[in-house]
Each structure stands twice: as C-alpha cells, then as structure tokens.
Design an enzyme around this catalytic site. Structure first.
Site, mmCIF file in Angstrom:
data_model
loop_
_atom_site.group_PDB
_atom_site.id
_atom_site.type_symbol
_atom_site.label_atom_id
_atom_site.label_comp_id
_atom_site.label_asym_id
_atom_site.label_seq_id
_atom_site.Cartn_x
_atom_site.Cartn_y
_atom_site.Cartn_z
ATOM 1 N N HIS A 163 -4.596 -8.940 -8.199
ATOM 2 C CA HIS A 163 -4.182 -7.596 -8.624
ATOM 3 C C HIS A 163 -4.908 -6.505 -7.846
ATOM 4 O O HIS A 163 -4.432 -5.378 -7.788
ATOM 5 C CB HIS A 163 -4.440 -7.424 -10.128
ATOM 6 C CG HIS A 163 -3.530 -8.255 -10.971
ATOM 7 N ND1 HIS A 163 -2.433 -7.734 -11.620
ATOM 8 C CD2 HIS A 163 -3.527 -9.574 -11.248
ATOM 9 C CE1 HIS A 163 -1.804 -8.706 -12.271
ATOM 10 N NE2 HIS A 163 -2.454 -9.838 -12.066
ATOM 11 N N ASP A 362 -6.764 1.025 -4.363
ATOM 12 C CA ASP A 362 -6.232 0.471 -5.610
ATOM 13 C C ASP A 362 -5.205 -0.588 -5.241
ATOM 14 O O ASP A 362 -4.441 -0.394 -4.291
ATOM 15 C CB ASP A 362 -5.548 1.594 -6.411
ATOM 16 C CG ASP A 362 -5.647 1.382 -7.916
ATOM 17 O OD1 ASP A 362 -5.909 0.254 -8.349
ATOM 18 O OD2 ASP A 362 -5.474 2.371 -8.649
#
Ligand code: ADQ
Length: 492
Positions: A163, A362
């Site tokens: 992720h 991110d």
C-alpha cells in the site's frame, strides 16, 4: 480449533498486520478501509492481529463474524509490538520506503522479531487454509509471509500488495536486510503496487539488490523464482460517497472550508500545509476571514519519536498562525486531533469548498478519491493534490502542487479559491469518471492473482469454486463501471 469448524473459511483470505473492529468508526487508515471494502464483495475472511497486547507466545486464533464479514485474529506480545510493529515495520520499512532514510532507526533485534511475528502469523493461518483458497497478503509488515506459508506446505496462489510507495532503489538497499526482503518477494505469485513509478522502482531495486531481471514474458526472475509485478491503484466505494445530501459550505456561508483529513504522519506534508496557509493569509489579506482550514489529524504510532515530533510541530504552527491572524469571531485553522466518524465523512467532504492533500510521498491517498466522489457534480469543490501522491498519476485534473515549494502551494490554493464554476465542473467531471472506475481494484488484483498462481503451478483450468468466485466478482454492480481493469500489468 474453532476456526476449523467454520464452513465459510475459504475463497479470498485477506491477511494484514491489523484487523479492525468493523463496528469501530475511529480506526482510520487506508489499508483497513481498502480491505474492508474489498471483503464486502468477496466471500472469505480476514486474518491478522486483533490490536491487543498479551503475554502469550502460543495464542489461540479467535474467529468471529459481523454481518457478512469473518475475521480470524491473534494478539501480539509486548516484544512483538515494540520490535516488529513500532520497530522494524514503522521505524525502518515505513520511513525508508517513503524515502526518509534520515528517520530510519536500524536497531539490533528488530529484524529477528519481524521474522518471528511473520512465522507466528503463518503458523496460525496455515491450518485455516483450504485447497481452493486464494491468499492475499497486505503491506510492508508482512513481506516474509508467503515464504513462511510455503515452508508450511501451502501451495495456494499467494499475492502481495504494497500500500505504501516504493522509494528509490538507492534508499531501499540501505536497509541491512534488503536482500532478504527481495528474496521474500520470490515466494509470491503476484506482487502489486500502486503506481507505475512504484513498478519501476521495485524492478530497479530487485536488479540492484539480488540481480533480478525482467523476462521477455514480462515476469520477474529473482533468487531462483519467477513472479509477476503489476500496478493496481487502490480505489474506493464511490457509490457510498456519492450519496450525500449536504450542499457546499452548508452551515457557514461566511467562510469557505478547506478540508484536510490525514493520519498524523510525517509523510503527509502537514507542516508544509500549515505554513503555506499562513503565507496565503500573509500575502493575500483579501482571503482573511473568508476561509477556514479544518484539519483532522488523529495521532498514530505515538511511541515512535518522529510521530511525537510532528505532533508538537503542528500544535505550535497552528497556535502561531491562529495567534497572529485570528480574531474574536474567526479562527483560521481548526486543528482537530481525532478521527471523523466514517458516517460523517462524506457530508464533511461535500460541504467543503476545497480538499487540500499534501503528502511528500504517498502510496495512493484515498482521501483525494473520497473527496471527488462526494461532490455535487453541479457545484463541485476543488481538489488540490500533491504531485507526489500516488493518486496524482490518475487524478491529473486536480490542481497539482509541489508541497516542498511554498510559493507553488499558495498559488495552487489561490487558483482553487478563485476557480470559476465552469472550470470546477469540467475538472470534476474528468476526475469523477476516473474515481468511479477505481472500484475495480479488488477484482482486478484477485483475477490477476488467480492467473499468476496458475503460471507458477502449471495447473490448467481453475477449479469450479474459483471459477464461480471469478464469475461473482465480474458481476459486481458498478456505478459507471468499465469492464476492463484499471490496472496496468507489467507481468502478463
Ligand atoms: P493511509 O496512509 O492511512 O493509507 P489514505 O490513503 O489517505 O492514507 O487513507 C486514509 C483512510 O483513512 C481514508 O479512507 C480516510 O477517510 C480515513 N481517514 C484518514 N484520516 C482520517 C480522519 N482524521 N478521520 C477519519 N478517517 C480518516 C495507506 C497508504 C496510502 C494508501 C492506502 C490504501 O499510506 O498511500 O492510499 O494505504 O492503499
């Protein structure tokens, strides 16, 4: 063990470090949200840590059901929590993969405990696996899980999804155990990441770390193993967010709300956001009293030093800006140190004129997608998005900014505040069409994993149960769903 009696324990087996309590709204975090949404569409169960610390090295697996969801969980010991979770996972892997080598703490004992917890997970999970199960492991806490499951005789397809972003190879090979991590990937059938940038960085890392190579077939060869790497951008349940009755700036038409929703993490660019907001108030007095920055930032991993530092930095920055510009009836920064209940999230998105998302790096960033999905298409708000969020690879029609550059951040904010309605609508239409398609994440990873598993074992057709599961997944209703996957596979 109770779990063996559970007839429904099959199909998609999700494994992540932490299993959330489905009823608790406060357990914010992108991984849990993504897994929860994917499991709502698949039969199967979710295995991992129950969030409790207990001093037992031989815990029992507890299986429970909540509506359609089944979980199987174990506790961790205090040593596991310190050295595996806070230590190796969050003080080594998290900062390095986010290219923050300066914050990494390489302590003796972290890695051995990291492997020991993966062994513990595998020991408890292996007896729950049935022959047709498809196993999907999530995130950086669990790189060695497939290796540990294979050692215990598990031959099922096993996929891994990261992720978080994959930092540059030069940063990753500074991890003392980088070769072990590269080797661990070879036990998977499919390794998924969020963006094309991550695919490139991961291949580069495998080449530099263990002389891995990209085969003409598109598969990766490393450490005597062959596997697929693919790009699968995480999506959201856009139908859920599209369903909000609130209109923009409903409760206070005097001041437009700029919303920020993040975990309190040094990767999210929060000091950069606060400083840029102060600079805008300084440079553009006409915006004073007309805007409010509402920043939700619940603390996470507070026992890690870097997280305590960011908390005090933000408190002092917001205090300084409010002290300097605030007035009796106007507080410029509304800094809220707790999560928003999930039930209120979409209304808060919809009633905010701007969503300001500023990570320095991110994996994806679900907040940006949730904001887009929540807007009124006739009067949408504006998304300001860091070009270093994985989501920026897809959401090109957001106002893209460089969070390291205060001038660019202020310009982006002014552009968003002054954007005419026709431009807001045009940008939103394009963003919304992409966000709607992003619902296909779980489906596309699952299908690619089943195919990759067949390549490894050389098995022919999938069994009737797997075929039925794939068919069910293909018929998941989508809002404006495309049939083809948004994932761009490097392998096969
Ligand atoms: P996170 O770093 O947790 O996730 P993000 O993708 O933004 O970041 O997901 C956060 C989720 O938690 C969102 O669904 C959001 O609504 C919720 N959330 C965050 N702050 C909240 C708050 N204050 N109150 C209530 N809810 C809040 C990791 C990676 C990301 C990746 C996701 C999913 O770091 O890059 O996008 O996993 O893969």
């Amino acid at each position: 063990m109770a779990a063996r009696k559970e007839k429904a324990l099959s199909r998609l087996v999700m494994v992540s470090n932490r299993v959330i309590d489905f009823g608790a709204a406060s357990q914010a975090g992108g991984v849990s949200v993504a897994i929860y949404d994917a499991l709502a569409r698949h039969s199967g169960f979710w295995f991992g840590w129950n969030g409790q610390v207990e001093e037992t090295e031989t815990p029992e697996t507890v299986v429970s059901r909540d509506g359609n969801h089944t979980t199987a969980t174990i506790p961790l010991t205090a040593a596991d929590y310190n050295d595996f979770y806070l230590g190796y996972s969050n003080s080594v892997l998290w900062p390095v993969f986010h290219n923050r080598l300066d914050l990494a703490q390489f302590e003796a004992g972290y890695y051995s405990r990291y492997v020991a917890v993966n062994e513990k997970f595998a020991t408890h999970l292996a007896p729950l696996i049935e022959p047709d199960d498809v196993i999907w492991i999530h995130d950086y806490h669990l790189f060695p899980m497939a290796l540990e499951l294979r050692k215990r005789g598990i031959e099922n397809p096993i996929g891994f999804f990261l992720h978080i972003p994959v930092g540059p190879a030069q940063a990753l090979i500074a991890i003392p155990e980088h070769r072990e991590i590269a080797r661990a990937l070879g036990a998977y059938d499919l390794v998924g990441v969020q963006t094309h940038r991550d695919v490139r960085n991961l291949i580069d890392f495998l080449q530099q770390s263990v002389f891995g190579s990209l085969l003409p077939s598109g598969r990766i060869r490393a450490c005597d193993a062959e596997f697929d790497i693919g790009c699968f951008p995480v999506g959201i349940d856009s139908n859920y967010f599209a369903n909000s009755p609130i209109t923009q700036d409903g409760e206070n038409p005097e001041a437009s709300r700029i919303i920020g929703i993040d975990r309190l993490d040094y990767t999210k660019g929060l000091p950069q956001k606060f400083r840029a907001f102060g600079k805008l108030l300084e440079d553009c007095p006409e915006h004073r009293r007309r805007i409010v920055l509402s920043q939700f930032a619940p603390p996470t991993r507070e026992s890690v030093e870097a997280y305590a530092d960011i908390r005090s930095e933000l408190e002092s920055l917001s205090g300084a800006i409010n002290g300097r510009f605030g007035e009796l009836d106007w507080v410029p920064i509304n800094y809220i140190h707790r999560p928003i209940p999930r039930s209120e999230l979409r209304d808060v998105y919809r009633s905010s004129r701007i969503c300001w998302v500023t990570p320095l790096m991110d994996g994806m960033n679900l907040v940006s997608k949730e904001y887009v999905a929540s807007q009124d298409p006739k009067d949408p708000g504006v998304l300001i998005l860091s070009k270093f969020a994985g989501a920026a690879e897809q959401l090109r029609d957001a106002v893209l900014v460089n969070p390291y550059d205060p001038n660019d951040m202020v310009q982006g904010l002014r552009k968003a505040l002054e954007m005419p309605i026709d431009e807001r609508v045009a940008r939103h239409d394009k963003l919304a069409s992409i966000v709607c398609k992003s619902d296909a994440w779980g489906t596309s990873f699952f299908s690619a994993l089943v195919k990759a598993g067949k390549r490894r074992t050389g098995r022919g057709q999938p069994s009737a149960r797997v075929r039925a599961a794939m068919k069910r997944l293909d018929t998941v209703p989508k809002k404006a769903g495309p049939k083809k996957s948004v994932a761009a596979h490097v392998g096969g």
